[in-house]
Design an enzyme around this catalytic site. Sequence first.
Site, PDB file in Angstrom:
ATOM      1  N   ASP A  17       0.941  -1.307  -0.001  1.00 56.31           N
ATOM      2  CA  ASP A  17       0.008  -0.055  -0.066  1.00 56.31           C
ATOM      3  C   ASP A  17       0.844   1.332   0.086  1.00 56.31           C
ATOM      4  O   ASP A  17       0.274   2.383  -0.644  1.00 56.31           O
ATOM      5  CB  ASP A  17      -0.797   0.013   1.064  1.00 56.31           C
ATOM      6  CG  ASP A  17      -2.218   1.050   1.016  1.00 56.31           C
ATOM      7  OD1 ASP A  17      -2.608   1.346   0.112  1.00 56.31           O
ATOM      8  OD2 ASP A  17      -2.597   1.368   2.121  1.00 56.31           O
ATOM      9  N   ASP A  47      -8.878  -1.197   3.172  1.00 53.93           N
ATOM     10  CA  ASP A  47      -8.504  -0.817   4.520  1.00 53.93           C
ATOM     11  C   ASP A  47      -9.376  -1.100   5.507  1.00 53.93           C
ATOM     12  O   ASP A  47      -9.125  -1.583   6.733  1.00 53.93           O
ATOM     13  CB  ASP A  47      -8.317   0.772   4.726  1.00 53.93           C
ATOM     14  CG  ASP A  47      -7.418   1.400   3.652  1.00 53.93           C
ATOM     15  OD1 ASP A  47      -6.738   0.739   3.035  1.00 53.93           O
ATOM     16  OD2 ASP A  47      -7.850   2.537   2.900  1.00 53.93           O
TER      17      ASP A  47
END
Length: 479
Positions: A265, A399
């Site tokens: 990420d 997330d």
Amino acid sequence: MSESGSDLDATEHTALMDGHIAEARPDRELAERIARKRKTKSDNQRSYGSVEQIEGGPSGASIAQQPRVPAAPVEPQIEELELKYGARHVIKLFVPVTLCMLVVVATISSINFYSVKDVYLAYTPFHEESPYASTKVWNALANSMILLCVIALMTVLLIVLYKKKCYKTIHGWLILSSLILLFLFSYLYIEEALIAYNIPMDYITLGFVLWNFGVMGMIVIHWKGPLRLQQAYLIFIAALMALVFIKYLPEWTTWAVLAVISIWDLVAVLTPKGPLRILVETAQERNEPIFPALIYSSTVMYCMAAASPAPGAAGERELRPLQPHGTVEGEGRDGTEAGGGEAGFDAAWRERRDEGAAPRRLRVDSAPPRYVTRLDPPHAPPHAPDLDEEKGVKLGLGDFIFYSVLVGKASSYGDWNTTLACFVAILIGLCLTLLLLAILKKALPALPISITFGLIFYFATRSVVKPFADALAAEQVFI
């Protein structure tokens, strides 16, 4: 204009009214009287407008200046608004993230189906069945790298399709994924919940409930629906995906995947050629929202397919005038439209005009005009939409999923101290991410800080705090 005293008083009165500016008198006496009255005002009172004399112009010429707001009082107000807006951002993110983690923790605690390891994903060929820790470590690393390659490949494929404007292909992909989650995995979840809570239900009722639940979810996610309902479905989908990862990932692979996906990420968002950064920049260049099935938003966000304009339209929409009296079929000899009349006047009016009816006169008063000014906020342009409707908090569903995987995996061991520690660590990391977002003012990855804190708190609590608490409890020492 008359020079009488009443005119002077009226002109002065209108020039001093809040929100109004009238034509100014060139007389020096009037200007001095206005200046003296303005000086008596307090310094902190806001000035709504002023009138200045043009140098070198005619005696009666004047300029109505735009409202000026002092810089000193405005900056603290802007800072206060930014702080309040940032606080609302934190609250609007805490609530859905907390709800998603609570659903996962409650499911893990009450349904044993998601804690039993009997089937694994196809992307994790190493099942960590060796009794040696070193073998489990490299098995976990190999599984996490394979899964990371799959995620990176899917992300790059999504970026290529988006760059090529293959919106129908992307929508089909997302719709298929939503169908699997809302029907197949929801059926497994409801079935296991009914078994765990010993609730009887026949298959006809179950099918009816599942059909309505899935169809409603497809409508609110991919088309239109109430905002709260859309958010609830997105939270439930993220919780389902987290439960799938907890169920079908090997023991040590879960922690390795959390660490590896945080690094991915970071690279995908911050590097110049990162796929997620390219996706965000492309969406900003096209002024398009990212697909609602991938993003949790605190505001209504509908994804409309871009329609190609007609040839020669130059990308602009055509505005057609209203025809209240019918469609236009031609024009009369005098240049007026046959169906619409002359500027809205019908045929009967023209007949009365041609018959020689007495003409009506329009009287125009020569009163001096009055102009009204409006003071807009210094940080928003006129007619700007509401900030809460235009801006809104947006967080990727990935997330939500990995936050819930960490907390759900910690709760699967039955230690509530570790679970609470991971929960608090994720929220702290989310606060720091939002703080950096406010400082740097650019897209940031939401996983690295929260997942790093969560992993540190998990292993520290499980290795240090839990043995210490167990030793105190064995000695019957309570703190």
